[in-house]
Design an enzyme around this catalytic site. Structure first.
Site, short mmCIF file in Angstrom:
data_model
loop_
_atom_site.label_atom_id
_atom_site.label_comp_id
_atom_site.label_asym_id
_atom_site.label_seq_id
_atom_site.Cartn_x
_atom_site.Cartn_y
_atom_site.Cartn_z
N SER A 184 0.78 -1.31 -0.31
CA SER A 184 -0.06 0.30 0.65
C SER A 184 1.03 1.49 -0.12
O SER A 184 2.07 1.44 -0.64
CB SER A 184 -1.49 -0.36 1.01
OG SER A 184 -1.95 1.18 1.36
N ASP A 201 -6.36 -4.01 -2.75
CA ASP A 201 -5.03 -3.77 -2.10
C ASP A 201 -3.75 -4.29 -1.04
O ASP A 201 -5.40 -5.71 -0.50
CB ASP A 201 -5.81 -2.82 -0.75
CG ASP A 201 -4.29 -1.87 0.04
OD1 ASP A 201 -3.44 -2.19 1.43
OD2 ASP A 201 -4.57 -0.68 0.49
#
Length: 592
Positions: free
Chosen positions: A346, A460
């Site tokens: 991320s 993610d």
């Protein structure tokens, strides 16, 4: 070979009384294996155990995670102590020399030392519990350097690498090529065939002597499928394939196939970066080093990788809290700690990618200000059928910031992690378009649409692995530094006892969590469990005190960087006395 010295140096057998070591040395039998040869098969009777004197052996204890043992390690001790059939097969990864101990004799001698017997049982339990955790390439002793393209200067790189390794290891690292062998053993000695009897035995003994007395050895061969090239490939713990800009040197690939070399292959790209992706596929190499001929820093980094002393840095996800990673990188730079490979999830993937591209912490700050503070790239709203935003503006920002290049083109080895929602597992990206995979690693489910890849949905990485230390540890390059910017228990509304189904709706806007934060927290609960395991895999784990920074509080950029910097300095200074690995500890050059 000094059998007694090898036994005495063993972390486990060295605990035996001196007379027991003497008796084991008397009964030890030398055994040589060629690379690719099987020592024993799963299910066989445990008639002996072994110590690796030179070389490496793969133990297929877990089908998806083979365990490697190197010089000084024991092989086959589980079956000998339990009396049960072999639990795994053992295969020589390179030409290997072992000491063999008959099972009955070994059990009789070892039973006279309770301490040694307990230590052996502890080792068995550790190996069964986590067979991959003990892998370290720092005890490898030989690397072969071969040309992958016709214009590659394999001998020149081998010579420079030997000198760089000597500096890293602070020891003697000889360059062994055909000329060196013939100089010591006579003309034509290097070309002795494996089945030549006395000439082969003489060369094998000479190579083992050179390796035993050196910190490391570098074997150089021209790739022609002749006995010396085949021997260099099979004698190596690791094979470096050197590439320039010329056509493929097909002889080398033929030689590797003929040799049946089991050692891992790695590509050293000394030419144009754009050819690296193609050469990776053609060579079967599992790792890429960018090493331009004039880049002394890249050569030193290559030497640390080969020596198992490369420092890996792992940066975790956390939205705006990830700006603290920039402070850590500034502190590491000032402390003189070289980072040799990076990975992240991320926001950690984004910061890691900036570092892999060669940006300084100051430049990272400016990029982040432009990307997250000065402009809003998260407002291309769509009808929320699969997500709140389309994500096109955000990907455009990443392409402007990171460029249109591939991960393989980066000067520094890099990976990022996404979550495969289809399979419910992490997916590691070490090749492909940098901006796309970093964007995938940052695609929070519900906020941004998942990325479709080969029919599967990726999102993610923090959903399942917010600080992917395990991915870095699996690369087995050396010590790992990891940084976590998460905040446990971050979603709360103090002052409301409830139960109040509309408590969040009635709360002041400044106090209630945003929808994006709720979605992010929901998707990362699984990752919290993995984080506890990842802490154990890191040699140095840094928890940043940034829990008060909101997930999307972009305007806290400078304050978060400063917080990260000052905390990182404190952590690094405290860790200096017990610094992981064998490289110099932090030594700050500037005042805080």
């Amino acid at each position: 070979m000094d059998s007694r010295a090898l036994i005495a140096a063993s972390p486990l057998l060295g605990r035996l009384p001196a007379d027991a070591i003497d008796r084991l040395a008397e009964h030890a039998q030398p055994l040589g294996l060629r690379g690719g040869e099987t020592l024993f098969e799963r299910g066989e009777a445990p008639d002996a155990l072994y110590i690796v004197a030179l070389g490496r052996v793969r133990i297929d204890l877990a089908a998806d995670d083979p365990h490697e043992v190197a010089v000084g390690d024991l092989v086959g001790e589980i079956g000998v102590l339990t009396g049960e059939p072999r639990m795994a097969a053992a295969v020589a990864l390179r030409d290997t020399l072992l000491l063999r101990f008959d099972a009955v004799t070994f059990r009789r001698i070892i039973s006279q030392s309770e301490a040694a017997e307990r230590a052996l049982w502890r080792k068995i339990v550790e190996r069964l519990r986590d067979p991959g955790r003990t892998r370290r390439t720092s005890r490898t002793h030989a690397v072969a350097v071969l040309p992958l393209t016709e214009d590659a200067d394999e001998n020149g790189l081998a010579r420079r690498l030997a000198a760089a390794l000597a500096a890293v290891l602070d020891g003697h690292v000889p360059l062994i090529d055909r000329a060196a062998v013939d100089r010591d053993l006579g003309p034509g000695a290097a070309q002795a065939r494996f089945d030549s009897g006395s000439p082969n035995a003489r060369l094998v003994g000479w190579l083992h002597e050179r390796e035993s007395e050196a910190a490391h050895v570098v074997l150089s061969a021209d790739g022609v499928p002749e006995p010396w090239t085949l021997r260099a490939a099979r004698q190596a713990d690791r094979i470096l394939l050197v590439a320039g800009d010329g056509p493929l040197h097909t002889d080398t690939l033929q030689a590797l196939a003929t040799a049946g070399a089991e050692a891992p292959r790695e590509l050293v790209s000394c030419g144009e970066q754009s050819a690296a992706s193609r050469l990776l596929a053609e060579s079967g190499a599992a790792f890429l080093h960018q090493c331009p001929g004039s880049d002394a820093g890249a050569l030193q980094r290559l030497a640390r990788h080969v020596a198992g002393r490369a420092t890996g840095l792992v940066l975790g996800g956390g939205g705006a809290r990830g700006f603290a990673h920039i402070g850590l990188l500034r502190a590491l730079e000032e402390a003189g700690v070289p980072i040799d490979l990076v990975g992240g999830t991320s926001m950690g993937a984004f910061i890691a990618a900036l570092h892999a591209r060669g940006l300084t912490p100051a430049e990272m700050r400016d990029v982040c200000h432009d990307a997250f503070v000065a402009r809003n790239h998260l407002n291309d709203w769509v009808l929320p059928r699969v997500s709140l935003i389309r994500g096109r503006k955000f990907l455009g920002m990443l392409r402007r910031t990171l460029g249109d290049g591939l991960i393989e083109d980066l000067p520094l080895p890099f990976f990022c992690v996404s979550t495969n929602l289809t399979r419910g597992q992490p997916q590691i990206h070490r090749r492909g378009e940098l901006a796309v995979w970093v964007g995938t690693s940052m695609a929070v489910p519900g906020i941004a649409p998942p990325v479709v890849y080969r029919g599967e949905l990726l999102a993610d990485g923090a959903v399942v692995n917010s600080v992917p230390v395990d991915a870095m540890h699996a690369l087995d390059r050396g010590p790992v530094i990891a940084c976590d910017v998460g905040a446990s228990g971050e979603l709360a509304l103090p002052g409301v006892d409830g139960p109040d189904p509309e408590g969040l709706l009635n709360a002041k806007r400044s106090k209630r969590p945003q929808l994006s934060e709720i979605l992010m927290r929901m998707t990362t609960l699984t990752s919290d469990l993995r984080l506890k395991e990842n802490v154990e895999h890191a040699d140095l784990f840094v928890r940043m005190p940034v829990a008060d920074v909101g997930m999307f509080q972009w305007d806290a950029l400078d304050a978060t960087i400063e917080t990260g910097y000052r905390h990182a300095r404190e952590v690094l200074e405290a860790a200096a006395a017990d610094w992981p690995g064998d490289l110099p500890p932090p030594g700050f050059r500037t005042a805080g």
